[in-house]
Design a protein around this motif. Structure first.
Motif, PDB file in Angstrom:
ATOM      1  N   LEU A 195     -23.566  31.839  28.862  1.00  0.00           N
ATOM      2  CA  LEU A 195     -22.995  31.911  30.202  1.00  0.00           C
ATOM      3  C   LEU A 195     -23.531  30.816  31.122  1.00  0.00           C
ATOM      4  O   LEU A 195     -22.809  30.292  31.964  1.00  0.00           O
ATOM      5  N   ILE A 196     -24.791  30.463  30.950  1.00  0.00           N
ATOM      6  CA  ILE A 196     -25.406  29.428  31.789  1.00  0.00           C
ATOM      7  C   ILE A 196     -24.898  28.033  31.427  1.00  0.00           C
ATOM      8  O   ILE A 196     -24.634  27.206  32.293  1.00  0.00           O
ATOM      9  N   LYS A 197     -24.741  27.739  30.148  1.00  0.00           N
ATOM     10  CA  LYS A 197     -24.455  26.370  29.693  1.00  0.00           C
ATOM     11  C   LYS A 197     -23.028  26.121  29.217  1.00  0.00           C
ATOM     12  O   LYS A 197     -22.684  24.995  28.867  1.00  0.00           O
ATOM     13  N   ARG A 198     -22.162  27.107  29.224  1.00  0.00           N
ATOM     14  CA  ARG A 198     -20.827  26.944  28.649  1.00  0.00           C
ATOM     15  C   ARG A 198     -19.966  25.915  29.378  1.00  0.00           C
ATOM     16  O   ARG A 198     -19.112  25.292  28.776  1.00  0.00           O
ATOM     17  N   HIS A 199     -20.165  25.733  30.654  1.00  0.00           N
ATOM     18  CA  HIS A 199     -19.343  24.785  31.414  1.00  0.00           C
ATOM     19  C   HIS A 199     -19.837  23.344  31.295  1.00  0.00           C
ATOM     20  O   HIS A 199     -19.127  22.422  31.662  1.00  0.00           O
ATOM     21  N   GLU A 200     -21.025  23.164  30.774  1.00  0.00           N
ATOM     22  CA  GLU A 200     -21.602  21.830  30.666  1.00  0.00           C
ATOM     23  C   GLU A 200     -21.240  21.117  29.371  1.00  0.00           C
ATOM     24  O   GLU A 200     -21.347  19.894  29.292  1.00  0.00           O
ATOM     25  N   SER A 201     -20.834  21.881  28.345  1.00  0.00           N
ATOM     26  CA  SER A 201     -20.575  21.270  27.046  1.00  0.00           C
ATOM     27  C   SER A 201     -19.633  22.133  26.217  1.00  0.00           C
ATOM     28  O   SER A 201     -19.852  23.342  26.092  1.00  0.00           O
ATOM     29  N   GLU A 202     -18.616  21.500  25.645  1.00  0.00           N
ATOM     30  CA  GLU A 202     -17.710  22.223  24.749  1.00  0.00           C
ATOM     31  C   GLU A 202     -18.440  22.651  23.478  1.00  0.00           C
ATOM     32  O   GLU A 202     -18.134  23.694  22.909  1.00  0.00           O
ATOM     33  N   TYR A 203     -19.382  21.841  23.038  1.00  0.00           N
ATOM     34  CA  TYR A 203     -20.163  22.142  21.840  1.00  0.00           C
ATOM     35  C   TYR A 203     -20.976  23.421  22.045  1.00  0.00           C
ATOM     36  O   TYR A 203     -20.955  24.326  21.211  1.00  0.00           O
ATOM     37  N   VAL A 204     -21.677  23.505  23.161  1.00  0.00           N
ATOM     38  CA  VAL A 204     -22.471  24.693  23.465  1.00  0.00           C
ATOM     39  C   VAL A 204     -21.557  25.891  23.693  1.00  0.00           C
ATOM     40  O   VAL A 204     -21.876  27.007  23.277  1.00  0.00           O
ATOM     41  N   ASP A 205     -20.413  25.670  24.310  1.00  0.00           N
ATOM     42  CA  ASP A 205     -19.452  26.740  24.531  1.00  0.00           C
ATOM     43  C   ASP A 205     -18.976  27.322  23.194  1.00  0.00           C
ATOM     44  O   ASP A 205     -18.930  28.547  23.021  1.00  0.00           O
ATOM     45  N   ALA A 206     -18.637  26.472  22.251  1.00  0.00           N
ATOM     46  CA  ALA A 206     -18.170  26.935  20.937  1.00  0.00           C
ATOM     47  C   ALA A 206     -19.257  27.706  20.202  1.00  0.00           C
ATOM     48  O   ALA A 206     -18.997  28.774  19.619  1.00  0.00           O
ATOM     49  N   HIS A 207     -20.486  27.193  20.225  1.00  0.00           N
ATOM     50  CA  HIS A 207     -21.588  27.889  19.554  1.00  0.00           C
ATOM     51  C   HIS A 207     -21.928  29.194  20.263  1.00  0.00           C
ATOM     52  O   HIS A 207     -22.240  30.196  19.615  1.00  0.00           O
ATOM     53  N   GLY A 208     -21.858  29.186  21.582  1.00  0.00           N
ATOM     54  CA  GLY A 208     -22.132  30.406  22.338  1.00  0.00           C
ATOM     55  C   GLY A 208     -21.136  31.500  22.036  1.00  0.00           C
ATOM     56  O   GLY A 208     -21.507  32.660  21.831  1.00  0.00           O
ATOM     57  N   LYS A 209     -19.854  31.146  21.998  1.00  0.00           N
ATOM     58  CA  LYS A 209     -18.818  32.133  21.673  1.00  0.00           C
ATOM     59  C   LYS A 209     -19.038  32.697  20.274  1.00  0.00           C
ATOM     60  O   LYS A 209     -18.936  33.907  20.057  1.00  0.00           O
ATOM     61  N   ALA A 210     -19.326  31.814  19.337  1.00  0.00           N
ATOM     62  CA  ALA A 210     -19.552  32.258  17.958  1.00  0.00           C
ATOM     63  C   ALA A 210     -20.756  33.203  17.878  1.00  0.00           C
ATOM     64  O   ALA A 210     -20.693  34.252  17.225  1.00  0.00           O
ATOM     65  N   ALA A 211     -21.841  32.839  18.555  1.00  0.00           N
ATOM     66  CA  ALA A 211     -23.058  33.655  18.506  1.00  0.00           C
ATOM     67  C   ALA A 211     -22.852  35.013  19.172  1.00  0.00           C
ATOM     68  O   ALA A 211     -23.253  36.047  18.634  1.00  0.00           O
ATOM     69  N   VAL A 212     -22.213  35.020  20.328  1.00  0.00           N
ATOM     70  CA  VAL A 212     -21.994  36.284  21.044  1.00  0.00           C
ATOM     71  C   VAL A 212     -21.041  37.188  20.262  1.00  0.00           C
ATOM     72  O   VAL A 212     -21.297  38.398  20.114  1.00  0.00           O
ATOM     73  N   ASN A 213     -19.966  36.628  19.737  1.00  0.00           N
ATOM     74  CA  ASN A 213     -19.046  37.422  18.913  1.00  0.00           C
ATOM     75  C   ASN A 213     -19.756  38.016  17.707  1.00  0.00           C
ATOM     76  O   ASN A 213     -19.546  39.176  17.352  1.00  0.00           O
ATOM     77  N   PHE A 214     -20.599  37.211  17.076  1.00  0.00           N
ATOM     78  CA  PHE A 214     -21.345  37.677  15.911  1.00  0.00           C
ATOM     79  C   PHE A 214     -22.301  38.807  16.285  1.00  0.00           C
ATOM     80  O   PHE A 214     -22.372  39.821  15.590  1.00  0.00           O
ATOM     81  N   GLN A 215     -23.030  38.643  17.381  1.00  0.00           N
ATOM     82  CA  GLN A 215     -24.002  39.661  17.774  1.00  0.00           C
ATOM     83  C   GLN A 215     -23.309  40.974  18.134  1.00  0.00           C
ATOM     84  O   GLN A 215     -23.787  42.049  17.760  1.00  0.00           O
ATOM     85  N   ILE A 216     -22.188  40.899  18.830  1.00  0.00           N
ATOM     86  CA  ILE A 216     -21.441  42.118  19.160  1.00  0.00           C
ATOM     87  C   ILE A 216     -20.926  42.777  17.876  1.00  0.00           C
ATOM     88  O   ILE A 216     -21.060  43.994  17.693  1.00  0.00           O
ATOM     89  N   SER A 217     -20.361  41.975  16.981  1.00  0.00           N
ATOM     90  CA  SER A 217     -19.829  42.505  15.721  1.00  0.00           C
ATOM     91  C   SER A 217     -20.911  43.190  14.902  1.00  0.00           C
ATOM     92  O   SER A 217     -20.731  44.321  14.423  1.00  0.00           O
ATOM     93  N   TYR A 218     -22.032  42.529  14.741  1.00  0.00           N
ATOM     94  CA  TYR A 218     -23.078  43.097  13.908  1.00  0.00           C
ATOM     95  C   TYR A 218     -23.789  44.257  14.588  1.00  0.00           C
ATOM     96  O   TYR A 218     -24.341  45.135  13.922  1.00  0.00           O
TER      97      TYR A 218
END
Length: 113
Positions: free
Chosen positions: A36-59
């Motif tokens: 949430l803090i870094k998603r607007h600064e980089s598409e790369y961080v945004d993509a990894h953040g979405k993947a990580a958050v989705n994974f953590q919620i799923s698991y």
């Protein structure tokens, strides 16, 4: 943000999940806060953040279901499998992020797109 900084933040988004070993529920909230803090600064961080958050919620959901299934004994095996898979996939994602690659977690439900 330069490429090295992006990779570092991508790495920490995934690696922050291990903070759950010290602080309860940080497994979910640490990657979420970093994203949430870094998603607007980089598409790369945004993509990894979405993947990580989705994974953590799923698991998290998989762990709850596995824990409930302990009452019918198959849960013991499922809790073990989910725990080992969680550790392995977080490590793989962390290494991929440090190498500048995107990683799609297996069995991750895409809550955030």
């Amino acid at each position: 943000m330069d490429a090295t900084t992006e990779r570092t933040y991508g790495l920490f988004v995934h690696l922050s999940a291990f903070s759950g070993f010290i602080i309860p529920l940080a497994t979910l909230f640490a990657p979420l806060i970093l994203w949430l803090i870094k998603r607007h600064e980089s598409e790369y961080v945004d993509a990894h953040g979405k993947a990580a958050v989705n994974f953590q919620i799923s698991y998290f959901i998989y762990a709850i279901v596995s824990s409930i299934l302990i009452f019918v004994f198959i849960g013991f095996v499922l809790v073990f499998i989910v725990s080992i898979a969680w550790i392995v996939f977080v490590i793989i994602a962390t290494v991929k992020a440090s190498n500048g690659e995107l990683y799609k977690y297996p069995l991750s439900i895409p809550f955030i797109r």
